[in-house]
Scaffold this active site. Structure first.
Site, mmCIF file in Angstrom:
data_model
loop_
_atom_site.group_PDB
_atom_site.id
_atom_site.type_symbol
_atom_site.label_atom_id
_atom_site.label_comp_id
_atom_site.label_asym_id
_atom_site.label_seq_id
_atom_site.Cartn_x
_atom_site.Cartn_y
_atom_site.Cartn_z
ATOM 1 N N ASP A 1 -13.966 -26.885 14.816
ATOM 2 C CA ASP A 1 -13.350 -27.834 15.765
ATOM 3 C C ASP A 1 -12.977 -27.099 17.044
ATOM 4 O OD1 ASP A 1 -11.106 -27.006 13.553
ATOM 5 O OD2 ASP A 1 -10.308 -26.981 15.566
ATOM 6 N N GLU B 1 -14.103 -22.920 1.551
ATOM 7 C CA GLU B 1 -14.529 -21.743 2.307
ATOM 8 C C GLU B 1 -15.252 -20.698 1.454
ATOM 9 O OE1 GLU B 1 -11.437 -21.599 6.011
ATOM 10 O OE2 GLU B 1 -10.609 -21.126 4.068
HETATM 11 N N1 ADE Z 1 -8.787 -23.797 11.068
HETATM 12 C C1 ADE Z 1 -9.787 -24.574 11.500
HETATM 13 N N2 ADE Z 1 -9.466 -25.178 12.658
HETATM 14 C C2 ADE Z 1 -8.217 -24.769 12.971
HETATM 15 C C3 ADE Z 1 -7.320 -25.061 14.022
HETATM 16 N N3 ADE Z 1 -7.662 -25.907 14.992
HETATM 17 N N4 ADE Z 1 -6.103 -24.457 14.008
HETATM 18 C C4 ADE Z 1 -5.762 -23.619 13.020
HETATM 19 N N5 ADE Z 1 -6.560 -23.325 11.988
HETATM 20 C C5 ADE Z 1 -7.782 -23.883 11.959
#
Ligand code: ADE
Length: 232
Positions: free
Chosen positions: A200, A13
Site C-alpha cells: 500500500d 507473510e
Molecule cells: N504494513 C503494511 N502496510 C503498512 C503501513 N501502511 N503502515 C505500517 N505497516 C504496514
C-alpha cells in the site's frame, strides 16, 4: 549459515515459505509456534511473531536463545514512503529505525534512542548483497530497492504520517516490526536482513490497498527469500 531464523509478523507473510518447508519439529514459547524445518537443504526456524515491535523483539530473542540461530531474515509487507515505490516492489534493508521513538522534547532527533550507541541498526552486508543479487533473477514483476526500513507501532494511513517518516528518519517504507528485530539482533550481535514488499501507499486508502495486495506482496518477498536460501 547453519541455522536461519525466519520471522513473518503474520501468517500471510510466511505462508508461501511454509508450504515448501518440510517441518521436522514444532515448539511453543510465549504462545508462538516455532517450526523447525528444512527449506532448500537449509535448516530454518520459521515463526509468526505477531504484530508490533514488542512481539517482534521477544520472538527474535527466543530464536536466538532457544534455537541458536546464526542469522535472522524478516520477510513481509510494508507501506511505501519513498515516492518511487509501487505495489509489489521490494525494499531490502540497508538499516532500520524506530520512527515512533520520540524524545524530541529533550532535543533528540526523532528515531534516536536515548543513551544507546546505535539507533539506526545496520543490516548484515553479506545478506544485503545476497538479497540484491537474488533480486535480479526474480520472476515477480517487482523492482528492487535498498534503503532504510522505518518501524513503529502504527499502521500509517495518512499523507502527513507518511511525510513525517520521510522528513524525520528517511525511511523507504513503513512497517511494524523490522527495526525491533534489528534492535534485538544488534544487542545479540546476530546478523539480520529485512525484506519487505509494498502492499500500500501508506496514505488514506492504505487499509483497502493492503487487503487487496497483501498476498501478492507477501509472495514477492517470499520468492526473494527462497532464492536467497538456495545460495546461503
Ligand atoms: N504494513 C503494511 N502496510 C503498512 C503501513 N501502511 N503502515 C505500517 N505497516 C504496514
Amino acid at each position: 549459515m547453519h541455522k536461519i531464523g525466519i520471522i513473518g509478523a503474520m501468517k500471510e507473510e510466511i505462508a508461501p515459505l511454509q508450504q515448501k518447508a518440510v517441518t521436522t519439529q514444532t515448539q511453543t514459547f510465549l504462545g508462538l509456534t516455532f517450526y523447525k524445518a528444512m527449506l532448500y537443504d537449509k535448516e530454518v526456524i520459521l515463526v509468526v511473531s505477531g504484530i508490533g515491535k514488542v512481539n517482534a523483539a521477544l520472538c527474535t530473542q527466543v530464536l536466538i536463545d532457544r534455537f541458536g540461530v546464526d542469522c535472522i531474515i524478516n520477510v513481509g509487507v510494508a507501506g511505501a514512503v519513498y515516492q518511487k515505490l509501487s505495489i509489489g516492489d521490494i525494499v531490502i534493508s540497508e538499516d532500520a529505525v524506530q520512527h515512533d521513538m520520540d524524545t524530541s522534547v529533550f532535543g533528540d532527533p526523532i528515531g534516536i534512542i536515548p543513551r544507546m550507541k546505535e539507533s539506526y541498526f545496520k543490516a548484515d552486508q553479506h545478506l544485503v548483497a545476497l538479497a540484491k543479487s537474488c533480486g535480479e533473477s526474480l520472476t515477480a514483476k517487482a523492482r528492487i530497492f535498498t534503503g532504510r526500513i522505518a518501524s513503529g507501532d502504527q499502521f500509517i494511513s495518512t499523507a502527513e504520517g507518511k511525510q513525517k517518516i520521510w522528513d524525520t528518519v528517511q525511511g523507504y517504507c513503513a512497517e511494524m516490526e523490522g527495526a525491533a528485530i534489528a534492535h534485538a539482533c544488534y544487542l545479540n550481535d546476530i546478523p539480520f536482513v529485512i525484506i519487505r514488499s509494498i502492499s500500500d501507499d501508506a496514505e488514506e486508502k492504505a487499509n483497502i490497498s493492503y487487503e487487496k495486495f497483501v498476498e501478492i506482496a507477501a509472495k514477492n518477498s517470499g520468492e526473494l527469500l527462497e532464492k536467497m536460501l538456495q545460495q546461503l
